[in-house]
Scaffold this motif. Structure first.
Motif, PDB file in Angstrom:
ATOM      1  N   PHE A  56       0.869  -1.173   0.000  1.00 31.55           N
ATOM      2  CA  PHE A  56       0.000   0.000   0.000  1.00 31.55           C
ATOM      3  C   PHE A  56       0.906   1.224   0.000  1.00 31.55           C
ATOM      4  N   TRP A  57       0.620   2.189  -0.889  1.00 36.12           N
ATOM      5  CA  TRP A  57       1.506   3.337  -1.027  1.00 36.12           C
ATOM      6  C   TRP A  57       0.737   4.579  -1.481  1.00 36.12           C
ATOM      7  N   ALA A  58       1.411   5.724  -1.401  1.00 39.37           N
ATOM      8  CA  ALA A  58       0.836   6.998  -1.853  1.00 39.37           C
ATOM      9  C   ALA A  58       1.959   7.882  -2.397  1.00 39.37           C
ATOM     10  N   THR A  59       1.600   8.826  -3.244  1.00 44.10           N
ATOM     11  CA  THR A  59       2.601   9.709  -3.859  1.00 44.10           C
ATOM     12  C   THR A  59       3.228  10.652  -2.841  1.00 44.10           C
ATOM     13  N   TRP A  60       2.552  10.951  -1.755  1.00 39.20           N
ATOM     14  CA  TRP A  60       3.090  11.865  -0.749  1.00 39.20           C
ATOM     15  C   TRP A  60       4.047  11.170   0.220  1.00 39.20           C
ATOM     16  N   CYS A  61       4.241   9.866   0.077  1.00 38.62           N
ATOM     17  CA  CYS A  61       5.111   9.079   0.959  1.00 38.62           C
ATOM     18  C   CYS A  61       6.467   8.883   0.274  1.00 38.62           C
ATOM     19  N   PRO A  62       7.510   9.634   0.683  1.00 37.94           N
ATOM     20  CA  PRO A  62       8.818   9.524   0.012  1.00 37.94           C
ATOM     21  C   PRO A  62       9.375   8.098   0.022  1.00 37.94           C
ATOM     22  N   TYR A  63       9.241   7.381   1.146  1.00 36.77           N
ATOM     23  CA  TYR A  63       9.761   6.013   1.187  1.00 36.77           C
ATOM     24  C   TYR A  63       9.013   5.109   0.210  1.00 36.77           C
ATOM     25  N   CYS A  64       7.702   5.324   0.086  1.00 33.78           N
ATOM     26  CA  CYS A  64       6.907   4.514  -0.839  1.00 33.78           C
ATOM     27  C   CYS A  64       7.402   4.704  -2.273  1.00 33.78           C
ATOM     28  N   LEU A  65       7.676   5.942  -2.652  1.00 32.65           N
ATOM     29  CA  LEU A  65       8.177   6.211  -4.010  1.00 32.65           C
ATOM     30  C   LEU A  65       9.548   5.593  -4.213  1.00 32.65           C
ATOM     31  N   LYS A  66      10.347   5.602  -3.174  1.00 27.76           N
ATOM     32  CA  LYS A  66      11.673   4.976  -3.226  1.00 27.76           C
ATOM     33  C   LYS A  66      11.548   3.450  -3.328  1.00 27.76           C
ATOM     34  N   GLU A  67      10.478   2.917  -2.760  1.00 26.65           N
ATOM     35  CA  GLU A  67      10.270   1.472  -2.722  1.00 26.65           C
ATOM     36  C   GLU A  67       9.792   0.896  -4.068  1.00 26.65           C
ATOM     37  N   LEU A  68       9.056   1.672  -4.848  1.00 26.01           N
ATOM     38  CA  LEU A  68       8.491   1.149  -6.097  1.00 26.01           C
ATOM     39  C   LEU A  68       9.541   0.523  -7.023  1.00 26.01           C
ATOM     40  N   PRO A  69      10.694   1.168  -7.256  1.00 21.56           N
ATOM     41  CA  PRO A  69      11.712   0.512  -8.092  1.00 21.56           C
ATOM     42  C   PRO A  69      12.257  -0.779  -7.458  1.00 21.56           C
ATOM     43  N   ALA A  78      12.500 -12.284  -9.598  1.00 18.42           N
ATOM     44  CA  ALA A  78      11.804 -13.534  -9.267  1.00 18.42           C
ATOM     45  C   ALA A  78      11.055 -14.098 -10.466  1.00 18.42           C
ATOM     46  N   GLY A  79      10.552 -13.223 -11.327  1.00 21.02           N
ATOM     47  CA  GLY A  79       9.794 -13.675 -12.495  1.00 21.02           C
ATOM     48  C   GLY A  79       8.315 -13.788 -12.190  1.00 21.02           C
ATOM     49  N   THR A  80       7.508 -13.410 -13.169  1.00 22.09           N
ATOM     50  CA  THR A  80       6.054 -13.415 -12.963  1.00 22.09           C
ATOM     51  C   THR A  80       5.465 -14.820 -12.877  1.00 22.09           C
ATOM     52  N   ASP A  81       6.255 -15.831 -13.196  1.00 18.75           N
ATOM     53  CA  ASP A  81       5.759 -17.194 -13.033  1.00 18.75           C
ATOM     54  C   ASP A  81       5.752 -17.608 -11.558  1.00 18.75           C
ATOM     55  N   LYS A  82       6.539 -16.902 -10.715  1.00 15.17           N
ATOM     56  CA  LYS A  82       6.624 -17.241  -9.299  1.00 15.17           C
ATOM     57  C   LYS A  82       6.044 -16.166  -8.383  1.00 15.17           C
ATOM     58  N   VAL A  83       6.243 -14.911  -8.756  1.00 14.31           N
ATOM     59  CA  VAL A  83       5.888 -13.798  -7.870  1.00 14.31           C
ATOM     60  C   VAL A  83       5.112 -12.746  -8.645  1.00 14.31           C
ATOM     61  N   GLN A  84       4.110 -12.173  -7.998  1.00 13.12           N
ATOM     62  CA  GLN A  84       3.407 -11.022  -8.554  1.00 13.12           C
ATOM     63  C   GLN A  84       3.403  -9.921  -7.505  1.00 13.12           C
ATOM     64  N   VAL A  85       3.914  -8.767  -7.879  1.00 13.44           N
ATOM     65  CA  VAL A  85       3.869  -7.607  -7.001  1.00 13.44           C
ATOM     66  C   VAL A  85       2.636  -6.786  -7.368  1.00 13.44           C
ATOM     67  N   ILE A  86       1.867  -6.402  -6.364  1.00 13.02           N
ATOM     68  CA  ILE A  86       0.712  -5.521  -6.548  1.00 13.02           C
ATOM     69  C   ILE A  86       0.937  -4.296  -5.669  1.00 13.02           C
ATOM     70  N   ALA A  87       1.054  -3.138  -6.297  1.00 14.48           N
ATOM     71  CA  ALA A  87       1.211  -1.875  -5.571  1.00 14.48           C
ATOM     72  C   ALA A  87      -0.149  -1.182  -5.558  1.00 14.48           C
ATOM     73  N   ILE A  88      -0.721  -1.028  -4.371  1.00 16.78           N
ATOM     74  CA  ILE A  88      -2.061  -0.458  -4.227  1.00 16.78           C
ATOM     75  C   ILE A  88      -1.939   1.001  -3.795  1.00 16.78           C
ATOM     76  N   ASN A  89      -2.313   1.900  -4.687  1.00 20.28           N
ATOM     77  CA  ASN A  89      -2.278   3.323  -4.381  1.00 20.28           C
ATOM     78  C   ASN A  89      -3.481   3.665  -3.514  1.00 20.28           C
ATOM     79  N   THR A  90      -3.238   4.407  -2.443  1.00 20.52           N
ATOM     80  CA  THR A  90      -4.296   4.714  -1.478  1.00 20.52           C
ATOM     81  C   THR A  90      -4.997   6.041  -1.765  1.00 20.52           C
ATOM     82  N   GLU A  91      -4.657   6.660  -2.889  1.00 22.79           N
ATOM     83  CA  GLU A  91      -5.237   7.965  -3.207  1.00 22.79           C
ATOM     84  C   GLU A  91      -6.399   7.807  -4.189  1.00 22.79           C
ATOM     85  N   ASN A  92      -6.972   8.912  -4.620  1.00 19.89           N
ATOM     86  CA  ASN A  92      -8.137   8.840  -5.501  1.00 19.89           C
ATOM     87  C   ASN A  92      -7.746   8.465  -6.937  1.00 19.89           C
TER      88      ASN A  92
END
Length: 171
Positions: A56-69, A78-92
Motif C-alpha cells: 500500500f503506497w501513496a505519492t506523498w510518501c517519500p519512502y513509498c516512491l523509493k520502494e516502487l523501483p 523472481a519472475g512473474t511465473d513465481k511472484v506477482q507484485v501488486i502496488a495499491i495506491n491509497t489515493e483517488n
C-alpha cells in the motif's frame, strides 16, 4: 450509572464490537486488492499458485516512491511465473491515473483502492504497509512502517514463501 460512564461504556463497546482485527501471518488473505485504471477488480484469487507481494503506497510518501523501483526489481528478478507484485495506491482515481502514466514502464501490478475497501480489509493504519502472501493465499508476513533496515527480513520472508513445496500449497 452516570451519563458519562454510560457514554464511555457505549463508546468502548462499539469500538471493541465493531472493530475487525487486521489479518495476521497464517490468516487467509482477503481477496480484494483494489481496481485497475480499466476498472477491473484485482484479487488474490487471480494469482493463486504465485507468491504475492502487496504494498500500500501513496505519492506523498517519500519512502513509498523509493520502494516502487525495489518492488519492480523483485518482480523482474523472481519472475512473474513465481511472484506477482501488486502496488495499491491509497489515493483517488485521478491521482492514480496521473501516477500510472508516470510509472508506465514498471511491470508490477498496480491498482487503486476506491473507498479504502482493501485498506480496511487489510487493517492498513499507515503506509508503507507490505504483505507477503503465500501461493496458498495465506499471509506469510506483514510489515508496517518499515524502512531499509527491514529489507533483509523481507527478502528472507519472500524467499521462504517462494521455496514452499508445491504440495504444501495444494493442501
Amino acid at each position: 450509572m452516570t451519563l458519562r460512564r454510560l457514554l464511555t461504556f457505549l463508546l468502548f463497546a462499539c469500538t471493541v464490537h465493531g472493530a475487525s482485527a487486521a489479518p495476521a501471518s497464517g490468516d487467509m488473505a482477503p481477496d480484494y486488492l483494489g481496481r485497475t485504471l480499466e476498472d477491473k477488480e484485482v484479487a488474490v484469487s487471480h494469482y493463486r499458485g504465485k507468491v504475492l507481494v502487496v504494498s500500500f503506497w501513496a505519492t506523498w510518501c517519500p519512502y513509498c516512491l523509493k520502494e516502487l523501483p525495489i518492488l519492480e526489481g523483485i518482480q523482474q528478478t523472481a519472475g512473474t511465473d513465481k511472484v506477482q507484485v501488486i502496488a495499491i495506491n491509497t489515493e483517488n482515481r485521478d491521482v492514480f491515473r496521473k501516477v500510472s502514466r508516470a510509472l508506465s514502464k514498471l511491470t508490477l501490478g498496480m491498482s487503486y483502492d476506491p473507498g479504502k475497501k482493501s485498506a480496511t480489509l487489510y487493517g492498513v493504519q499507515g503506509i508503507p504497509h507490505l504483505l507477503i502472501i503465500g501461493r496458498d493465499g495465506r499471509i506469510q508476513n506483514v510489515y508496517r512502517g518499515y524502512d531499509e533496515s527491514s529489507l533483509d527480513g523481507i527478502v528472507q520472508s519472500l524467499n521462504a514463501a517462494i521455496s514452499m513445496p508445491v504440495e504444501a500449497v495444494n493442501n
